[in-house]
Design an enzyme around this catalytic site. Structure first.
Site, PDB file in Angstrom:
ATOM      1  CB  SER A  68      -1.022  -0.088   1.367  1.00  0.00           C
ATOM      2  OG  SER A  68      -0.178  -0.164   2.491  1.00  0.00           O
ATOM      3  N   GLY A  70       5.232   2.958  -0.042  1.00  0.00           N
ATOM      4  CA  GLY A  70       6.672   2.698  -0.069  1.00  0.00           C
ATOM      5  C   GLY A  70       7.575   1.816  -1.226  1.00  0.00           C
ATOM      6  CG  ASP A  92      -4.955   2.242   5.973  1.00  0.00           C
ATOM      7  OD1 ASP A  92      -5.838   2.105   5.524  1.00  0.00           O
ATOM      8  OD2 ASP A  92      -4.431   2.900   6.762  1.00  0.00           O
ATOM      9  CG  ASP A 120      -1.150  -7.973  11.063  1.00  0.00           C
ATOM     10  OD1 ASP A 120      -0.129  -8.375  10.538  1.00  0.00           O
ATOM     11  OD2 ASP A 120      -1.453  -7.364  12.149  1.00  0.00           O
ATOM     12  CB  SER A 199      16.769  -7.830   4.171  1.00  0.00           C
ATOM     13  OG  SER A 199      17.214  -7.781   5.559  1.00  0.00           O
ATOM     14  CE1 TYR A 213      13.615  -2.717  10.273  1.00  0.00           C
ATOM     15  CE2 TYR A 213      15.779  -1.922   9.676  1.00  0.00           C
ATOM     16  CZ  TYR A 213      14.583  -2.139   9.523  1.00  0.00           C
ATOM     17  OH  TYR A 213      14.531  -2.137   7.980  1.00  0.00           O
ATOM     18  CE  LYS A 217      13.061  -5.208   7.483  1.00  0.00           C
ATOM     19  NZ  LYS A 217      12.215  -5.543   6.339  1.00  0.00           N
TER      20      LYS A 217
END
Length: 324
Positions: A68, A70, A92, A120, A199, A213, A217
């Site tokens: 949705s 990026g 979303d 999700d 990643s 984070y 990854k």
């Protein structure tokens, strides 16, 4: 010849042989380096011969999680420009509707379709499996899965809430495991498919402020490499992308909590546009393996042969059981 001349000649000869022995290690090093360079160049030249057959996106069904916004949305747009049918998956629903409109503007023919599914992907595997089944019923088997759903957070280790470590692993790792598990059976049956994991550079190098984070990854690399070894005999190829900081809503959210040290480290590499990242990762996923992937596959060749031999033995055993 005088004794002084003899002494001078002896010293000259000694210095010559001494300098030769001193230079020998460097000469040997140069020979080794030249051999390694020649070997790498040879692998690069033959890589088209051992690379998988390119996947034609025209008419292919591509599922993009985190589609949705990026990088995910940009990848969907890039695939749509090449004639693919797209399923966008994200949480979303309102953002999905807007993303669908933007992707549809990239159509190259009137037969292309963009399907949106709100779910999700990190919570309930059965639900993910169900929506993947739905999209395959509408657009056909999944030819390429792009695992782009993810989130980021930065903060000093002792200041990060413990819950955050769990949520990072759920979204960034399990959010890729579940969709991959849902498509893999059909891909194996068809003996074809591409799986792409998004990643991060923080998934290659642990950095200050990314204790929650980075591990999530890093986990994708271990998953992808292990999965590639299992799937290669079925003509399914796995790719991992490690993009730098990219101009996305996720980065803007992350910047709100970045420690000073993390911000200064990030500034050294600048910010990349998602469209640029999309072009590169789509090309890597569908066209060629690249130099370092070629070297890795050469190194793992013996392991691949073991996996293939075991697969053939199992299939022969199943065929024998059916005859009985």
């Amino acid at each position: 010849m005088s004794s002084e001349e003899e002494l001078s000649s002896t010293i000259t000869d000694w210095l010559f042989f001494s300098s030769w022995w001193l230079l020998l290690p460097f000469i040997m090093l140069l020979v080794v380096v030249a051999f390694v360079v020649a070997f790498v160049l040879l692998l690069y030249m033959i890589s088209p011969l051992i690379s998988p057959k390119p996947l034609k996106l025209n008419g292919a069904h591509v599922v993009v999680t985190g589609g949705s916004s990026g990088i995910g949305k940009s990848i969907a747009m890039e695939c749509y420009r090449q004639g693919a049918f797209i399923t966008l998956v994200a949480r979303d629903e309102s953002k999905l509707v807007q993303a669908k409109k933007e992707v549809e503007k990239c159509a190259i023919n009137d037969k292309q379709v963009v399907l949106c599914i709100s779910v999700d992907v990190s919570k309930d595997y059965r639900q993910v499996e169900s929506v993947i089944k739905q999209c395959q019923e509408k657009l056909g088997p999944v030819d390429m899965l792009v695992n782009c759903a993810g989130t980021s957070f930065s903060g000093k280790f002792e200041e990060v809430e413990v819950e955050r470590f769990r949520s990072m692993m759920e979204v960034n790792y399990l959010g890729s495991v579940y969709p991959t598990r849902a498509v893999i059976t059909t891909m194996k049956e068809r003996r074809m498919g591409r799986i792409l994991f998004i990643s991060s550079q923080a998934g290659q190098i642990g950095l200050f402020g990314y204790t929650a984070y980075s591990p999530s990854k890093f986990a994708l690399r271990g998953l992808a490499e292990s999965l590639q070894m299992e799937m290669k005999p079925y003509n399914i190829y796995v790719t991992v992308a490690y993009p730098p900081d990219t101009d996305t809503p996720g980065l803007a959210e992350e910047n709100r909590t970045k420690p000073l040290e993390t911000r200064l480290i990030s500034e050294t590499s600048g910010v990349t546009q998602p469209e640029q990242v999309a072009k590169i990762v789509v090309k890597d996923a569908i066209v060629t393996m690249g130099l370092f992937r070629t070297i890795a596959l050469f190194y793992l060749g013996s392991f691949d042969s073991i996996v293939r031999r075991c697969m053939i033995q199992r299939e022969q055993a199943k065929a024998a059981d059916k005859r009985e």
